[in-house]
Design a protein around this motif. Structure first.
Motif, PDB file in Angstrom:
ATOM      1  N   GLN A 226       0.838  -1.204   0.000  1.00 44.14           N
ATOM      2  CA  GLN A 226       0.000   0.000   0.000  1.00 44.14           C
ATOM      3  C   GLN A 226       0.872   1.253   0.000  1.00 44.14           C
ATOM      4  N   ALA A 227       1.902   1.266   0.827  1.00 41.35           N
ATOM      5  CA  ALA A 227       2.803   2.429   0.891  1.00 41.35           C
ATOM      6  C   ALA A 227       3.597   2.583  -0.411  1.00 41.35           C
ATOM      7  N   LEU A 228       4.075   1.466  -0.958  1.00 38.76           N
ATOM      8  CA  LEU A 228       4.818   1.534  -2.222  1.00 38.76           C
ATOM      9  C   LEU A 228       3.935   2.055  -3.355  1.00 38.76           C
ATOM     10  N   LEU A 229       2.712   1.579  -3.427  1.00 35.05           N
ATOM     11  CA  LEU A 229       1.794   2.038  -4.480  1.00 35.05           C
ATOM     12  C   LEU A 229       1.476   3.522  -4.341  1.00 35.05           C
ATOM     13  N   GLU A 230       1.325   3.982  -3.117  1.00 32.31           N
ATOM     14  CA  GLU A 230       1.083   5.409  -2.906  1.00 32.31           C
ATOM     15  C   GLU A 230       2.270   6.229  -3.421  1.00 32.31           C
TER      16      GLU A 230
ATOM     17  N   ALA B  85       6.946  -8.410  -1.067  1.00 32.00           N
ATOM     18  CA  ALA B  85       5.989  -7.329  -1.307  1.00 32.00           C
ATOM     19  C   ALA B  85       6.419  -6.485  -2.501  1.00 32.00           C
ATOM     20  N   THR B  86       7.700  -6.210  -2.589  1.00 33.30           N
ATOM     21  CA  THR B  86       8.227  -5.387  -3.678  1.00 33.30           C
ATOM     22  C   THR B  86       8.159  -6.124  -5.008  1.00 33.30           C
ATOM     23  N   ALA B  87       8.537  -7.389  -5.013  1.00 41.05           N
ATOM     24  CA  ALA B  87       8.604  -8.166  -6.261  1.00 41.05           C
ATOM     25  C   ALA B  87       7.272  -8.167  -6.999  1.00 41.05           C
TER      26      ALA B  87
ATOM     27  N   ARG C 295       9.976  -4.036 -13.797  1.00 38.81           N
ATOM     28  CA  ARG C 295      11.279  -4.530 -14.262  1.00 38.81           C
ATOM     29  C   ARG C 295      12.230  -4.586 -13.072  1.00 38.81           C
ATOM     30  N   THR C 296      13.015  -5.645 -13.007  1.00 36.65           N
ATOM     31  CA  THR C 296      14.021  -5.738 -11.956  1.00 36.65           C
ATOM     32  C   THR C 296      15.344  -5.188 -12.470  1.00 36.65           C
ATOM     33  N   ILE C 297      16.171  -4.751 -11.541  1.00 36.32           N
ATOM     34  CA  ILE C 297      17.517  -4.272 -11.860  1.00 36.32           C
ATOM     35  C   ILE C 297      18.476  -5.073 -10.977  1.00 36.32           C
ATOM     36  N   PRO C 298      18.742  -6.325 -11.362  1.00 32.42           N
ATOM     37  CA  PRO C 298      19.529  -7.196 -10.491  1.00 32.42           C
ATOM     38  C   PRO C 298      20.947  -6.688 -10.247  1.00 32.42           C
ATOM     39  N   GLY C 299      21.529  -5.983 -11.202  1.00 32.82           N
ATOM     40  CA  GLY C 299      22.897  -5.506 -11.021  1.00 32.82           C
ATOM     41  C   GLY C 299      23.053  -4.588  -9.823  1.00 32.82           C
ATOM     42  N   MET C 300      22.046  -3.775  -9.541  1.00 34.94           N
ATOM     43  CA  MET C 300      22.124  -2.875  -8.381  1.00 34.94           C
ATOM     44  C   MET C 300      22.118  -3.679  -7.085  1.00 34.94           C
ATOM     45  N   ALA C 301      21.199  -4.634  -6.978  1.00 37.56           N
ATOM     46  CA  ALA C 301      21.121  -5.445  -5.762  1.00 37.56           C
ATOM     47  C   ALA C 301      22.386  -6.286  -5.589  1.00 37.56           C
TER      48      ALA C 301
ATOM     49  N   GLY D 254      17.304  -8.050  -0.554  1.00 37.50           N
ATOM     50  CA  GLY D 254      16.752  -6.839  -1.133  1.00 37.50           C
ATOM     51  C   GLY D 254      16.753  -6.844  -2.661  1.00 37.50           C
ATOM     52  N   LEU D 255      15.739  -6.191  -3.221  1.00 35.66           N
ATOM     53  CA  LEU D 255      15.576  -6.081  -4.667  1.00 35.66           C
ATOM     54  C   LEU D 255      15.704  -4.630  -5.097  1.00 35.66           C
TER      55      LEU D 255
END
Length: 157
Positions: free
Chosen positions: A64-68, A95-97, A102-108, A127-128
């Protein structure tokens, strides 16, 4: 100590959100040191934190917080802290996934690699990083020290 991000001052103004995931923080039983650390560091890169929330380790509350922050406020950057470990209530990555387009695996991977230079526990962080609409979402561990170490790695990108 706060790293020097003066090279990032040239970036455009960034609208940011900070979401701390902590049962005790949400209940007012613990000060949010990691969220405060994120806000301080973002202030060094011309980012304005326009949304700051503390929610319990609850998948629906996190979403809910992420969508807001992403869909309603349309923030450029959303940084979460907490809930990335192996505890029963650590559900931030799940929850994030479900919300990432799109994922950015290189950052994680870069954050975990840097953490591994300091502690073997870094490999346990789940973390993602990814995007939803025009928002970049970054999951950080809940430790203030890990927040600094992870942001040092990814902010130049």
């Amino acid at each position: 100590m706060i790293p020097n991000y003066s090279g990032l001052q040239q970036l455009m103004y960034i609208k940011a959100g900070v979401l701390t995931i902590s049962d005790k923080g949400a209940a007012g039983e613990r000060d949010d040191r990691s969220g405060a650390q994120v806000k301080e560091i973002l202030g060094h890169i011309s980012a304005k934190v326009v949304s700051y929330q503390i929610v319990p380790d609850d998948k629906s509350r996190i979403q809910q917080a992420l969508l807001e922050m992403t869909d309603q406020l349309k923030l450029d950057l959303v940084v979460t802290t907490g809930g990335t470990g192996l505890g029963v209530r650590d559900v931030t990555p799940e929850a994030t996934a479900e919300l990432l387009e799109r994922t950015i695996p290189g950052m994680a991977e870069a954050m975990r690699w840097e953490g591994l230079q300091k502690t073997p526990h870094a490999m346990l962080s789940r973390g993602l990083c990814g995007s939803r609409g025009g928002s970049l979402i970054v999951n950080l561990p809940g430790s203030p020290k890990a927040v600094v170490e992870c942001l040092e790695v990814i902010l130049p990108a």
